[in-house]
Design a protein around this motif. Structure first.
Motif, PDB file in Angstrom:
ATOM      1  N   LEU A  86      21.967  40.282 -18.311  1.00 51.09           N
ATOM      2  CA  LEU A  86      21.124  40.074 -19.485  1.00 51.09           C
ATOM      3  C   LEU A  86      21.219  41.166 -20.538  1.00 51.09           C
ATOM      4  O   LEU A  86      20.568  41.076 -21.586  1.00 51.09           O
ATOM      5  N   TYR A  87      22.032  42.207 -20.288  1.00 50.96           N
ATOM      6  CA  TYR A  87      22.136  43.317 -21.238  1.00 50.96           C
ATOM      7  C   TYR A  87      23.584  43.652 -21.532  1.00 50.96           C
ATOM      8  O   TYR A  87      24.469  43.453 -20.680  1.00 50.96           O
ATOM      9  N   PRO A  88      23.893  44.192 -22.727  1.00 49.93           N
ATOM     10  CA  PRO A  88      25.260  44.590 -23.080  1.00 49.93           C
ATOM     11  C   PRO A  88      25.675  45.863 -22.353  1.00 49.93           C
ATOM     12  O   PRO A  88      24.832  46.578 -21.794  1.00 49.93           O
ATOM     13  N   THR A  89      26.965  46.164 -22.386  1.00 48.69           N
ATOM     14  CA  THR A  89      27.508  47.282 -21.605  1.00 48.69           C
ATOM     15  C   THR A  89      26.805  48.597 -21.892  1.00 48.69           C
ATOM     16  O   THR A  89      26.466  49.345 -20.969  1.00 48.69           O
ATOM     17  N   HIS A  90      26.569  48.900 -23.168  1.00 53.41           N
ATOM     18  CA  HIS A  90      26.013  50.207 -23.514  1.00 53.41           C
ATOM     19  C   HIS A  90      24.570  50.369 -23.057  1.00 53.41           C
ATOM     20  O   HIS A  90      24.041  51.476 -23.041  1.00 53.41           O
ATOM     21  N   ALA A  91      23.926  49.255 -22.667  1.00 58.60           N
ATOM     22  CA  ALA A  91      22.524  49.313 -22.221  1.00 58.60           C
ATOM     23  C   ALA A  91      22.331  48.685 -20.852  1.00 58.60           C
ATOM     24  O   ALA A  91      21.193  48.578 -20.382  1.00 58.60           O
ATOM     25  N   ARG A  92      23.418  48.287 -20.186  1.00 57.27           N
ATOM     26  CA  ARG A  92      23.292  47.493 -18.954  1.00 57.27           C
ATOM     27  C   ARG A  92      22.617  48.274 -17.830  1.00 57.27           C
ATOM     28  O   ARG A  92      21.617  47.818 -17.259  1.00 57.27           O
ATOM     29  N   LEU A 129      30.183  38.544 -19.384  1.00 58.68           N
ATOM     30  CA  LEU A 129      29.148  39.468 -19.824  1.00 58.68           C
ATOM     31  C   LEU A 129      29.155  39.658 -21.318  1.00 58.68           C
ATOM     32  O   LEU A 129      28.098  39.814 -21.948  1.00 58.68           O
ATOM     33  N   ASP A 130      30.341  39.629 -21.930  1.00 64.67           N
ATOM     34  CA  ASP A 130      30.413  39.725 -23.392  1.00 64.67           C
ATOM     35  C   ASP A 130      29.815  38.491 -24.066  1.00 64.67           C
ATOM     36  O   ASP A 130      29.088  38.601 -25.058  1.00 64.67           O
ATOM     37  N   GLU A 131      30.095  37.316 -23.511  1.00 60.56           N
ATOM     38  CA  GLU A 131      29.567  36.076 -24.075  1.00 60.56           C
ATOM     39  C   GLU A 131      28.048  36.024 -24.041  1.00 60.56           C
ATOM     40  O   GLU A 131      27.398  35.524 -24.957  1.00 60.56           O
ATOM     41  N   LEU A 132      27.474  36.555 -22.970  1.00 55.16           N
ATOM     42  CA  LEU A 132      26.012  36.529 -22.813  1.00 55.16           C
ATOM     43  C   LEU A 132      25.296  37.440 -23.789  1.00 55.16           C
ATOM     44  O   LEU A 132      24.101  37.276 -24.043  1.00 55.16           O
ATOM     45  N   ASN A 133      26.006  38.414 -24.343  1.00 56.57           N
ATOM     46  CA  ASN A 133      25.349  39.452 -25.140  1.00 56.57           C
ATOM     47  C   ASN A 133      25.954  39.595 -26.540  1.00 56.57           C
ATOM     48  O   ASN A 133      25.938  40.669 -27.121  1.00 56.57           O
ATOM     49  N   ARG A 134      26.480  38.504 -27.083  1.00 53.97           N
ATOM     50  CA  ARG A 134      26.987  38.546 -28.458  1.00 53.97           C
ATOM     51  C   ARG A 134      25.834  38.359 -29.436  1.00 53.97           C
ATOM     52  O   ARG A 134      24.893  37.645 -29.142  1.00 53.97           O
ATOM     53  N   ALA A 176      13.843  50.994 -27.412  1.00 58.58           N
ATOM     54  CA  ALA A 176      13.220  49.936 -28.221  1.00 58.58           C
ATOM     55  C   ALA A 176      14.103  48.696 -28.325  1.00 58.58           C
ATOM     56  O   ALA A 176      13.603  47.592 -28.573  1.00 58.58           O
ATOM     57  N   ASP A 177      15.431  48.866 -28.131  1.00 61.13           N
ATOM     58  CA  ASP A 177      16.339  47.723 -28.216  1.00 61.13           C
ATOM     59  C   ASP A 177      16.039  46.663 -27.159  1.00 61.13           C
ATOM     60  O   ASP A 177      16.366  45.483 -27.343  1.00 61.13           O
ATOM     61  N   LEU A 178      15.455  47.074 -26.039  1.00 60.67           N
ATOM     62  CA  LEU A 178      15.115  46.115 -24.985  1.00 60.67           C
ATOM     63  C   LEU A 178      14.022  45.149 -25.424  1.00 60.67           C
ATOM     64  O   LEU A 178      13.822  44.113 -24.788  1.00 60.67           O
ATOM     65  N   TRP A 179      13.333  45.472 -26.493  1.00 65.68           N
ATOM     66  CA  TRP A 179      12.179  44.693 -26.942  1.00 65.68           C
ATOM     67  C   TRP A 179      12.421  44.047 -28.296  1.00 65.68           C
ATOM     68  O   TRP A 179      11.467  43.737 -29.023  1.00 65.68           O
ATOM     69  N   LYS A 180      13.699  43.819 -28.635  1.00 66.39           N
ATOM     70  CA  LYS A 180      14.050  43.219 -29.915  1.00 66.39           C
ATOM     71  C   LYS A 180      14.928  41.996 -29.712  1.00 66.39           C
ATOM     72  O   LYS A 180      15.674  41.901 -28.741  1.00 66.39           O
ATOM     73  N   GLY A 181      14.857  41.064 -30.665  1.00 61.29           N
ATOM     74  CA  GLY A 181      15.757  39.922 -30.705  1.00 61.29           C
ATOM     75  C   GLY A 181      15.800  39.142 -29.404  1.00 61.29           C
ATOM     76  O   GLY A 181      14.768  38.888 -28.769  1.00 61.29           O
ATOM     77  N   GLN A 182      17.013  38.792 -28.986  1.00 64.49           N
ATOM     78  CA  GLN A 182      17.188  37.971 -27.794  1.00 64.49           C
ATOM     79  C   GLN A 182      16.790  38.708 -26.517  1.00 64.49           C
ATOM     80  O   GLN A 182      16.541  38.087 -25.480  1.00 64.49           O
TER      81      GLN A 182
END
Length: 441
Positions: A368-374, A436-441, A243-249
């Motif tokens: 476009l995704y953070p490490t734990h979900a990349r 990658l960290d900057e893109l997903n803060r 569900a995190d893929l469909w929230k916020g940014q």
């Protein structure tokens, strides 16, 4: 004090990165070869097994079903168990399954083995691109990933050479046996490919991550950074949920990526899985059709290199949308081409822009995704894209039963590519030269 991930992102491009790139390119090229072999084999099997257009479409589609399953599952497992393990495991799966295709004793057995090939190939691609993306310096990441994707052209070229020189003389089975040889590569990959530093950090294995980055820093001749601070170690570790893929940014990013993947996979597999057979059905000999496809495959290589040049200079979004739009134009003119020269020119241009766009897709997706979900995010997008690939060969097979079939097939691909280009232009966001960290803060 720079964090371990910042140290990794700001490294100069050096021998370590090129070694990792070459090793993963080998796996990528063999992915392509094992996928591409079936496109050439089908043209021969139609003749020897008496396959109908619908049956040929199902063979193409079943591989995409496997790719969808493999992409969704391996992406999630790579976020849980590590990039390296899944990279090695999927290579073995698709190599062994390709060899088994040569032993197929019936249409149904071939379908089963092609599913396994697709499962391995679909599983490896999002894992490999995630691994290389996480190791690439921020300012060179686009070029590194497009070069990784360029290995697809070399693999497809190898499949075309095998088809041109071996299938007509020795039969289609030997092509599949050759496709099983990449399994040998797994021993070198396991020894030489490291686990992702960002994955280690995400799992709280900071000392391993620090030691890995320190070893790279020493190899590249730059000052070794400090071990991770207490604050860095104490930072909370987010958990992934679909569900995190469909929230916020991430909502807009996921919608854009899923449409992008669906469109480019639909067009690519619809065109290239059928291309030798389409040319034969349009009146060209089998050997001449293989010659056309060989030249079109060679045209992919400058397409990749052009995209690699542009992606870190003008950006992901303009490069990708313009390549997709140009591909749409070329698909239309290829569909109405009458002479051999027109077929060759527009086919080469179609291949140039389509595969150049593919390189940017693989660059763009993991950013476009953070490490734990990349790996999961890329895997699910790729899996949805494979749905387009599942339908495409069957749709082409169905259209081929009607009048004006060749032109109609490529009019369809033109429309799909136009929609895909507009999607990137409207919904896409620029990620060039950002960590990658900057893109997903």
């Amino acid at each position: 004090m720079a964090s371990v991930s910042d140290r990794l992102s700001n490294l100069p491009l050096g021998k370590f990165h090129w070694r990792l790139l070459i090793l993963t390119m080998l796996g990528w090229a063999f992915d392509s070869m094992d996928t591409g072999i079936v496109a050439f084999v089908l043209a021969k099997m139609i003749e020897t097994w008496g396959l109908t257009s619908a049956q040929v479409g199902y063979i193409g589609s079943i591989g995409l079903v496997g790719m969808a399953c493999g992409a969704a599952l391996s992406g999630r497992l790579a976020d849980m168990m590590g990039r390296k393990k899944l990279f090695a495991a999927t290579l073995v799966v698709y190599s062994v399954a390709t060899g088994l295709c040569g032993l197929a004793w019936s249409y149904e057995s071939l379908l089963f083995f092609r599913f396994l090939v697709g499962f391995g190939v679909g599983g490896q691609l999002p894992v490999a691109v995630t691994l290389v993306s996480e190791y690439s310096p921020a300012r060179h990441r686009g070029r590194m990933i497009v070069l990784l994707e360029s290995a697809w052209a070399f693999g497809w070229l190898a499949a075309a050479v095998i088809a041109y020189y071996i299938i007509p003389r020795h039969g289609w089975q030997i092509a599949f046996y050759i496709g099983s040889l990449p399994a040998i590569l797994v021993f070198a990959l396991w020894r030489m490919v490291p686990e992702s530093v960002l994955y280690l950090i995400d799992k709280g294995r900071y000392q391993e991550a620090h030691e890995q980055v320190a070893a790279i820093e020493r190899e590249l001749g730059v000052p070794v950074g400090e071990p991770p601070s207490a604050a860095e170690i104490a930072a909370p570790k987010p958990q992934f949920a679909f569900a995190d893929l469909w929230k916020g940014q991430y909502l807009r990013r996921t919608v854009c990526l899923w449409i992008l993947w669906f469109g480019i996979v639909f067009s690519y597999y619809g065109i290239f899985t059928w291309l030798p057979s389409l040319l034969v059905k349009s009146g060209h000999t089998l050997i001449r059709s293989f010659e056309y496809v060989l030249w079109m495959t060679l045209a992919q290589i400058p397409g990749y290199f052009t995209a690699a040049y542009l992606v870190d200079r003008i950006g992901r979004k303009p490069t990708l949308s313009s390549f997709l739009a140009a591909c749409a134009v070329c698909a239309y003119f290829f569909g109405i081409a009458k002479t051999g020269t027109e077929i060759l020119v527009y086919g080469c241009l179609l291949s140039f822009f389509n595969l150049g766009a593919w390189g940017v897709v693989y660059t763009y997706s993991p950013e476009l995704y953070p490490t734990h979900a990349r790996a999961s995010g890329v895997g699910f997008a790729a899996a949805f894209g494979r749905v387009g690939g599942i339908f495409a060969p069957s749709v082409v097979g169905w259209i081929m039963t009607g009048p004006d079939k060749f032109a109609l097939v490529f009019t369809l691909f033109t429309a799909v590519l136009v929609i895909t280009a507009l999607n990137v232009f409207v919904l896409g966001e620029e990620t060039m030269r950002k960590s990658l960290d900057e893109l997903n803060r």
